[in-house]
Motif scaffolding. Sequence first.
Motif, PDB file in Angstrom:
ATOM      1  N   GLU A 388       0.857  -1.183   0.000  1.00  0.00           N
ATOM      2  CA  GLU A 388       0.000   0.000   0.000  1.00  0.00           C
ATOM      3  C   GLU A 388       0.895   1.236   0.000  1.00  0.00           C
ATOM      4  N   SER A 391       0.860   6.833   3.276  1.00  0.00           N
ATOM      5  CA  SER A 391       0.103   8.078   3.324  1.00  0.00           C
ATOM      6  C   SER A 391       1.070   9.252   3.399  1.00  0.00           C
ATOM      7  N   ARG A 393       1.192  11.367   5.657  1.00  0.00           N
ATOM      8  CA  ARG A 393       1.663  11.422   7.045  1.00  0.00           C
ATOM      9  C   ARG A 393       2.826  10.464   7.263  1.00  0.00           C
ATOM     10  N   ASP A 394       2.707   9.238   6.713  1.00  0.00           N
ATOM     11  CA  ASP A 394       3.782   8.263   6.855  1.00  0.00           C
ATOM     12  C   ASP A 394       5.043   8.734   6.144  1.00  0.00           C
TER      13      ASP A 394
END
Length: 481
Positions: A388, A391, A393-394
């Motif tokens: 995946e 994000s 944020r990640d």
Amino acid sequence: MTTIDHAVVLGGSIAGLLSAAALAPRAHRITVVDRDPLPLEGPDAQVARRGVPQGDQIHHLLMRGQERIEELLPGIGDELLALGCEKYDDVADFSQFVDGAWRMRIQSDLKVTMFRRPLFEWAIRRRVLALSNVTVVKGMAVGLLASSDGARVSGAKVRGAPGGTLAADLVVDATGRGSRSPFWIEDLGYERPVERHVRIYMGYSTWTVRLPEGALPKGLAGISASASPANPFGVAIRPCGNGLHDVAAYGMAGHYPPDDLDAMAGFFEELDSPVIADVMKKAVPASEIVPYRMPGNQRRMWEDLPRRPENLVVVGDAVTSFNPIYGQGMTMAALGAGVLGDALAEAGTLDGLAETVQARLGPLAQVAWDLAVGADSVYPQAEYENVEPPSARDRDRARAQSAAQSAEGAVRVAMRATALYMDPAYLGSPVVQETIDRWLTSGHKPAPEVTDPTDPPDVTPGVVRAADLLEPATAAGRLAG
């Protein structure tokens, strides 16, 4: 503690050699198999081998890897220094221009030894092959031997070995990124491990130079300008021992650097910091350029297999391989060998050993994987298979862990992440996550004095010590800066 009559290690590179060192106290005989000759003397002993296509590229061993190798081969650090390698403060002696700002420099006890990969591998090789219970077979592994029911690996099929086979109580696969073990266990009736890929199509051009005194500004031992989505090109200049420096020009997302010296001058002028071009105008080439390209990061989920044959352990790049610019591969090789040695010391039998090793190695590989993938995923061209996409944020968290400019607390997190980071509990601890969140919610804007691309920072007063970072509880008060 179990004792092994015969262990076979497939692959004679760093992961394989260190695995042999870990096996040596507990095995009567160890056979290392490699397609290349593994010379100890002569002109070929300290040159890159054909089976290590990245051997001439720039390499970096993280502090945790150094510690593990020293445990396996006591005194190797001093031996490397005697061979001309050099030791530096990894935080104070280097400057990195990344995301529009220079990384903070602060004195630390995170000392790293700088070397060229062929010399480093040779130093390990001559130590390991001097062990009385280690021998070498020049050959190529083409399959596994197994019990009649396929439940237990009993050796390896090896072209070049007498009779074409090597019977063994334990087989260690250290054959690297191209390992065939997934297909070999499929032939025995098992599922292949899931493969995950994040492809960013990076390319490198590395060569060695001699820099005159004062070529690097402000007493720096090395300097780099990192690539970004806005400018996919970067350069790292790092000492490699004996007064020389390796220069690694690299490009991301299919943008490859030149592979000849004449074209490099223009390449340097396009970097985000002009300091690199200034330094390289003074450099005297000491080797030819060696190019290298690879698609990206690869992870095989050996720890997730629902069932596996006994007596097959997989380590090194055969488990996880990364974008080389992050300098994680050799550390993962050392950690894998250390995990193998620890598990053998604790085990009373080989039954369950393979599952134990892969289960312990998996979380360490995942931490390194997350760091590499988080950094590479900032490029919109990144391709994902069985992964995946992180994000936003990640991705920001990965940036906070891998580069810090002006906040000392963020520097401490980055140091832990990149020098001693193989500790999932630490990076998942509330104090570290809170520190990263504070840095992100503040807008993570660097101080104006570190944003001038022509002016690397001086060393900030203060000292950061590795001991302060080893335990989350100890680190709580230290990370508030």
